[in-house]
Design a protein around this motif. Sequence first.
Motif, mmCIF file in Angstrom:
data_model
loop_
_atom_site.group_PDB
_atom_site.id
_atom_site.type_symbol
_atom_site.label_atom_id
_atom_site.label_comp_id
_atom_site.label_asym_id
_atom_site.label_seq_id
_atom_site.Cartn_x
_atom_site.Cartn_y
_atom_site.Cartn_z
ATOM 1 N N PHE A 1 0.828 -1.209 0.000
ATOM 2 C CA PHE A 1 0.000 0.000 0.000
ATOM 3 C C PHE A 1 0.865 1.263 0.000
ATOM 4 C CE2 PHE A 1 -1.968 3.440 2.424
ATOM 5 C CZ PHE A 1 -2.999 3.746 1.557
ATOM 6 N N LEU A 2 1.818 1.342 0.936
ATOM 7 C CA LEU A 2 2.614 2.568 1.073
ATOM 8 C C LEU A 2 3.431 2.892 -0.175
ATOM 9 C CD1 LEU A 2 3.921 2.331 4.750
ATOM 10 C CD2 LEU A 2 2.316 4.011 3.820
ATOM 11 N N TRP A 3 3.899 1.860 -0.876
ATOM 12 C CA TRP A 3 4.733 2.087 -2.046
ATOM 13 C C TRP A 3 3.951 1.919 -3.348
ATOM 14 C CZ3 TRP A 3 8.511 4.599 -0.172
ATOM 15 C CH2 TRP A 3 9.000 4.287 1.099
ATOM 16 N N GLY A 4 2.639 1.822 -3.244
ATOM 17 C CA GLY A 4 1.814 1.586 -4.420
ATOM 18 C C GLY A 4 0.988 2.788 -4.841
ATOM 19 N N PRO A 5 0.105 2.574 -5.805
ATOM 20 C CA PRO A 5 -0.664 3.670 -6.390
ATOM 21 C C PRO A 5 -1.688 4.303 -5.447
ATOM 22 C CG PRO A 5 -1.364 1.562 -7.310
ATOM 23 C CD PRO A 5 -0.155 1.290 -6.463
ATOM 24 N N GLY A 6 -2.223 3.556 -4.476
ATOM 25 C CA GLY A 6 -3.221 4.131 -3.571
ATOM 26 C C GLY A 6 -2.659 5.267 -2.740
ATOM 27 N N PHE A 7 -1.540 5.009 -2.085
ATOM 28 C CA PHE A 7 -0.929 6.053 -1.254
ATOM 29 C C PHE A 7 -0.345 7.159 -2.130
ATOM 30 C CE2 PHE A 7 2.335 7.742 1.715
ATOM 31 C CZ PHE A 7 1.477 8.133 2.720
ATOM 32 N N GLN A 8 0.153 6.794 -3.313
ATOM 33 C CA GLN A 8 0.669 7.814 -4.223
ATOM 34 C C GLN A 8 -0.435 8.786 -4.631
ATOM 35 O OE1 GLN A 8 4.005 8.374 -5.210
ATOM 36 N NE2 GLN A 8 2.976 10.299 -5.710
#
Length: 194
Positions: free
Chosen positions: A71-78
């Motif tokens: 999550f943190l390094w993926g598109p959602g958090f981005q």
Amino acid sequence: MHALQYEITLPADYDMGVIRDRVAAKGHLLDDFPGLGFKAYLMRERGVDGSPVNQYAPFYLWNTAEGMNSFLWGPGFQGLTDDFGRPVVQHWTTLAYEAGPAVDAPPKAAVRHRAPLAEGARIADLATGLLDDAAALSRVDGAVGVTVAVDPRHWEAVTFSLWAHEAPAERGEVFQVLHCSTPERDRLVRGRSW
């Protein structure tokens, strides 16, 4: 298990309908997210339930570090950082999760209570007290669930509770729950997590 939360504090005159609409449009995207025990989409409005600020502040309880990192390094958090800037992510080591009598009800309110751990106190005694308090709180009518966790860098404890009704008169900051994604809540370890 890993608990984390970030807070996006917004201007006093911010239209909080924007946050409600955002959660209504995107909240479901984590309903099946691997490794996520639950995500409570939280909001505080200035002047409501004693809040001095407008704030969007989701709380996560992760079953796995892989899910959290995805999550943190993926598109959602981005996407969140693209819209609001990159927030500080508070992270705690989870001591326990307790399901409440209303575990299957959709939560309407959340309470976060933070407290420093007493200097000089025995660590095992502090943990026992936190675990006992979380277990007692989880038995209160209307409790959906209670998480207790510690930031060992600052030796701060956080107790986070979800409620099927308005928040009880507990100590702490009160949040409105706009949505709750629970893809792996049934896999959360209940009680002490070690």
